[in-house]
Scaffold this motif. Structure first.
Motif, PDB file in Angstrom:
ATOM      1  N   GLY A  12       1.299  -1.308   0.321  1.00 33.25           N
ATOM      2  CA  GLY A  12       0.066  -0.456  -0.192  1.00 33.25           C
ATOM      3  C   GLY A  12       0.339   1.169  -0.414  1.00 33.25           C
ATOM      4  N   GLY A  13       0.312   2.340  -0.796  1.00 38.02           N
ATOM      5  CA  GLY A  13       0.408   3.483  -0.219  1.00 38.02           C
ATOM      6  C   GLY A  13       2.136   3.982  -1.710  1.00 38.02           C
ATOM      7  N   THR A  14       2.335   2.716  -2.279  1.00 35.54           N
ATOM      8  CA  THR A  14       3.873   2.994  -3.316  1.00 35.54           C
ATOM      9  C   THR A  14       3.172   4.513  -3.943  1.00 35.54           C
ATOM     10  N   GLY A  15       2.267   3.803  -4.386  1.00 30.23           N
ATOM     11  CA  GLY A  15       1.324   5.300  -5.555  1.00 30.23           C
ATOM     12  C   GLY A  15       0.531   4.976  -6.588  1.00 30.23           C
ATOM     13  N   LYS A  16       0.138   3.781  -6.182  1.00 32.50           N
ATOM     14  CA  LYS A  16      -0.283   3.281  -7.618  1.00 32.50           C
ATOM     15  C   LYS A  16      -1.476   4.511  -8.486  1.00 32.50           C
ATOM     16  N   SER A  17      -1.976   5.244  -7.371  1.00 31.96           N
ATOM     17  CA  SER A  17      -3.440   5.922  -7.376  1.00 31.96           C
ATOM     18  C   SER A  17      -2.968   6.893  -8.280  1.00 31.96           C
ATOM     19  N   THR A  18      -1.859   7.411  -7.431  1.00 29.54           N
ATOM     20  CA  THR A  18      -1.099   8.770  -8.422  1.00 29.54           C
ATOM     21  C   THR A  18      -0.857   8.952 -10.052  1.00 29.54           C
ATOM     22  N   ASN A 177       8.537   4.911  -8.157  1.00 27.47           N
ATOM     23  CA  ASN A 177       8.261   6.400  -7.506  1.00 27.47           C
ATOM     24  C   ASN A 177       8.401   6.841  -6.086  1.00 27.47           C
ATOM     25  N   ILE A 214      10.000   9.029 -10.473  1.00 24.21           N
ATOM     26  CA  ILE A 214       9.399  10.226  -9.603  1.00 24.21           C
ATOM     27  C   ILE A 214       9.880  10.503  -8.501  1.00 24.21           C
ATOM     28  N   LEU A 216       8.873  12.808  -4.818  1.00 21.51           N
ATOM     29  CA  LEU A 216       7.925  12.848  -3.434  1.00 21.51           C
ATOM     30  C   LEU A 216       8.213  14.075  -3.433  1.00 21.51           C
ATOM     31  N   THR A 217       7.362  15.267  -4.380  1.00 19.74           N
ATOM     32  CA  THR A 217       6.639  16.500  -4.161  1.00 19.74           C
ATOM     33  C   THR A 217       5.660  16.611  -4.960  1.00 19.74           C
ATOM     34  N   ILE A 223       5.902  16.689 -11.977  1.00 21.47           N
ATOM     35  CA  ILE A 223       5.801  15.008 -11.791  1.00 21.47           C
ATOM     36  C   ILE A 223       5.145  15.154 -13.204  1.00 21.47           C
TER      37      ILE A 223
END
Ligand SMILES: Nc1ncnc2c1ncn2[C@@H]1O[C@H](COP(=O)(O)OP(=O)(O)O)[C@@H](O)[C@H]1O
Ligand SMILES: [Mg+2]
Length: 278
Positions: A12-18, A177, A214, A216-217, A223
């Protein structure tokens, strides 16, 4: 023909949705029509990554089919979050989910003409996700993995590879990411407590495509620039097909030995510099 990509990570939280949102927008900027589908039953947040409130599932009265929400011209969204006004997320039953996955990839959604379908997925390998891949079958172009380059995330990255091998999936490539952080003074730094793993070397070692890093920003423009490059790569790279008997020896070796050889000292050195200066 529509290219179907599943954006995945067994973490979770790796940035799939983003990533799904940003890749969708980047493909749209290049003129492609894009459908976005969120099948994360536990945490469907793709609409938030797109800056939207929960869109309702619009059902046609005659056939009860779903008409996707228009995010912008040529960019469409369907999300499981649309169902949650009717019941809490945690009360999904597995057979119900499997049935929903089947409907979602067959005839439930009336997509307009689309060139790409990007599927935002949950961080699990449960039955309904396995069935989703079965239902997609040959219509799946490939998986895009999204991971932070940390040693803690790397354990789950290897599990994701195991899953892909077990399901004989095709991998388009890996995105690193939240790969580094850009400070307000422009300096890049490592933002984690855990050591950094060199995912580019990892990809070279196991012979899969590294799609890029990518940061973290909160800088959306930055991005966007990175995703323009990644969208282009996704269109052109040769995917890796995982087949039994054709599993790369390098992957087995890495699994046996762990990722120690790919751990960079950057994180530790940065932390040291910080503690020395304080
Ligand atoms: N490159 C990035 N820069 C800044 N924030 C990010 C980046 N990638 C993800 N995030 C943030 O991290 C959190 C988790 O991302 P999300 O896409 O929801 O992960 P996942 O879908 O894999 O669980 C969100 O708050 C998101 O805004
Ligand atoms: Mg998500």
């Amino acid at each position: 023909m529509t290219q179907t990509l599943v954006i995945s990570a067994l973490k979770g939280g790796t940035g799939k949705s983003t990533t799904t949102a940003n890749l969708g927008r980047a493909l749209r900027r290049r003129g492609y029509r894009v459908g976005l589908l969120d099948v994360d039953a536990t945490a469907p947040t793709l609409h938030k990554a797109l800056g939207l409130d929960i869109p309702p599932w619009e059902k046609k009265t005659a056939h009860e089919t779903i008409i996707p929400t228009v995010v912008e011209d040529g960019l469409y969204l369907v999300t499981l979050a649309g169902l949650f006004s009717e019941k809490p997320a945690v009360l999904w039953k597995e057979p119900e989910l499997v049935e929903t996955m089947h409907a979602l990839v067959t005839d439930l959604i009336e997509w307009p003409e689309i060139d790409y379908l990007l599927i935002d997925s949950p961080p699990n390998s449960s039955g309904y996700m396995q069935m989703l891949f079965e239902f997609l079958g040959k219509s799946l172009t490939g998986v895009v993995l999204v991971f932070q380059p940390t040693d803690i995330a790397a354990a789950d990255l290897l599990r994701s590879f195991d899953f892909m091998v077990a399901k004989e999936l095709t991998l388009i490539g890996l995105i690193a990411n939240q790969a580094y952080c850009v400070a307000p003074n422009g300096e890049w730094f490592w933002p984690y407590l855990s050591p950094q793993v060199d995912l580019q070397s990892f990809c070279a070692e196991v012979k899969v495509n590294y799609l890029g890093a990518i940061p973290l920003t909160p800088n959306q423009e930055y991005i966007n620039e990175r995703f323009d490059g990644i969208a282009e790569k996704i269109r052109t790279v040769k995917p890796t097909v995982f087949r039994p008997g054709k599993i790369d020896m390098a992957f087995r070796k890495i699994k046996r030995k762990g990722l120690t050889g790919m751990i960079k000292k950057v994180g530790i050195e940065y932390a040291k510099r910080q503690s020395n200066s304080s």
